[in-house]
Design a protein around this motif. Sequence first.
Motif, PDB file in Angstrom:
ATOM      1  N   GLY A 240     -34.732   8.999  48.995  1.00  0.00           N
ATOM      2  CA  GLY A 240     -35.041  10.230  49.712  1.00  0.00           C
ATOM      3  C   GLY A 240     -34.444  11.465  49.092  1.00  0.00           C
ATOM      4  N   GLU A 241     -33.900  11.346  47.878  1.00  0.00           N
ATOM      5  CA  GLU A 241     -33.317  12.496  47.196  1.00  0.00           C
ATOM      6  C   GLU A 241     -34.326  13.083  46.212  1.00  0.00           C
ATOM      7  OE1 GLU A 241     -29.668  11.292  45.413  1.00  0.00           O
ATOM      8  OE2 GLU A 241     -28.703  10.830  47.339  1.00  0.00           O
ATOM      9  N   ALA A 242     -34.246  14.371  45.998  1.00  0.00           N
ATOM     10  CA  ALA A 242     -35.200  15.040  45.110  1.00  0.00           C
ATOM     11  C   ALA A 242     -35.001  14.611  43.667  1.00  0.00           C
ATOM     12  CB  ALA A 242     -35.048  16.545  45.235  1.00  0.00           C
ATOM     13  N   ASP A 248     -37.344  21.268  40.917  1.00  0.00           N
ATOM     14  CA  ASP A 248     -38.050  22.373  40.262  1.00  0.00           C
ATOM     15  C   ASP A 248     -39.112  22.962  41.190  1.00  0.00           C
ATOM     16  OD1 ASP A 248     -36.528  22.072  37.984  1.00  0.00           O
ATOM     17  OD2 ASP A 248     -38.071  20.964  36.860  1.00  0.00           O
ATOM     18  N   LEU A 249     -39.815  22.073  41.910  1.00  0.00           N
ATOM     19  CA  LEU A 249     -40.860  22.564  42.808  1.00  0.00           C
ATOM     20  C   LEU A 249     -40.261  23.392  43.936  1.00  0.00           C
ATOM     21  CD1 LEU A 249     -43.886  22.553  43.486  1.00  0.00           C
ATOM     22  CD2 LEU A 249     -43.447  20.573  44.957  1.00  0.00           C
ATOM     23  N   HIS A 251     -37.428  24.946  43.866  1.00  0.00           N
ATOM     24  CA  HIS A 251     -36.925  26.187  43.273  1.00  0.00           C
ATOM     25  C   HIS A 251     -38.066  27.190  43.129  1.00  0.00           C
ATOM     26  CE1 HIS A 251     -34.431  28.796  40.715  1.00  0.00           C
ATOM     27  NE2 HIS A 251     -35.509  28.935  39.970  1.00  0.00           N
ATOM     28  N   SER A 252     -39.222  26.720  42.697  1.00  0.00           N
ATOM     29  CA  SER A 252     -40.359  27.630  42.524  1.00  0.00           C
ATOM     30  C   SER A 252     -40.830  28.178  43.863  1.00  0.00           C
ATOM     31  CB  SER A 252     -41.511  26.913  41.804  1.00  0.00           C
ATOM     32  OG  SER A 252     -42.117  25.934  42.631  1.00  0.00           O
ATOM     33  N   VAL A 253     -40.768  27.348  44.916  1.00  0.00           N
ATOM     34  CA  VAL A 253     -41.146  27.817  46.257  1.00  0.00           C
ATOM     35  C   VAL A 253     -40.215  28.927  46.715  1.00  0.00           C
ATOM     36  CG1 VAL A 253     -41.203  27.170  48.705  1.00  0.00           C
ATOM     37  CG2 VAL A 253     -42.288  25.696  46.996  1.00  0.00           C
ATOM     38  N   GLU A 254     -38.906  28.733  46.549  1.00  0.00           N
ATOM     39  CA  GLU A 254     -37.951  29.732  47.000  1.00  0.00           C
ATOM     40  C   GLU A 254     -38.046  31.012  46.166  1.00  0.00           C
ATOM     41  OE1 GLU A 254     -36.628  29.078  49.832  1.00  0.00           O
ATOM     42  OE2 GLU A 254     -37.444  27.049  49.689  1.00  0.00           O
ATOM     43  N   HIS A 255     -38.262  30.851  44.862  1.00  0.00           N
ATOM     44  CA  HIS A 255     -38.411  32.023  44.000  1.00  0.00           C
ATOM     45  C   HIS A 255     -39.663  32.816  44.376  1.00  0.00           C
ATOM     46  CE1 HIS A 255     -38.208  34.630  40.578  1.00  0.00           C
ATOM     47  NE2 HIS A 255     -39.271  34.114  39.987  1.00  0.00           N
ATOM     48  N   ARG A 256     -40.759  32.095  44.622  1.00  0.00           N
ATOM     49  CA  ARG A 256     -41.997  32.774  45.011  1.00  0.00           C
ATOM     50  C   ARG A 256     -41.826  33.454  46.373  1.00  0.00           C
ATOM     51  NH1 ARG A 256     -45.551  36.061  43.453  1.00  0.00           N
ATOM     52  NH2 ARG A 256     -47.692  35.740  44.187  1.00  0.00           N
TER      53      ARG A 256
END
Length: 304
Positions: A240-242, A248-249, A251-256
Amino acid sequence: MSEYDGTAAGETGVGGGGVELTRVRQLWHLLEPLHAVLYYAPEAFEEAKALGYGTRERWPSYFPYRAAPLGAADAERVASAFYSFSPRMVAEHIDPAWAIAEPEAVLAARLRGVDRAYRAILGDRVDGPELAEAAALARRAAEAANTAGRPLAAANAGLEWPEAPHLQLWQAATILREHRGDGHVAALLVAGLDPVESLVSFAAIGAASVERFESRGWSAREWAAARERLTARGLVDEHGEATGAGRDLRHSVEHRTDQLAAAPWQLLGPADTDRLADLLGDYWVAVLSSGLLPSETTLGIGKV
């Protein structure tokens, strides 16, 4: 340490207008607690109880308080806007909500609750010139927010502004946090994360405990099925860990999300944005020091 403490690690790029994305993220951190008192303050619970809502837990008042700007919206519409809550949980609280009190009465009650809560937390500072200045700056940012395609931000932006500066500050914080939240939903959709997958993937990077995310109403079977889907995509491992791809996904969500939240601060400008950040610090500390807010929530502030 409270979830609301600190500044999250992330991109330091400029979002436009000279305002860095780290500053955009910081303003969210500073404003979110000022908004969230509505869902935890005893004064807000008292106002909800007077309307007829249950107060043994926060959800019977949370859903109508947050959804009231949408009008007498049904559970399907509210679940769509709130996104990460189980539709069953939304229906449990929204189906009876508008028979208990009309949205207009709920909107009035939430302002009364915030007024009382702010006065209890901030004392004489409620009427101080610094708060009035902060309210004016936050209102300018909120009024600059483009709410097209952002249902919760648009609904709150469509409300009349209260006269008192501290209530203007709260309403501006509410518009701006819903503006960011609506953008976050868009980023999740682009990433291909459905409502429950968005929570599983967030828990997988340590944003909050799985137990905390269970408050959103999904069953163990739904959670396990979402984890299986993410595992098949290579985003979550068998524990259940990333995975690296999963991190990366996210991170991209939070950056967007930061990018989509930047426009109001770009239009306010770096000098006034910096000034607002300085002014908000004292009120942020006061709210956190009140002990009203939980040490862990599902927002991931300070952890993503």
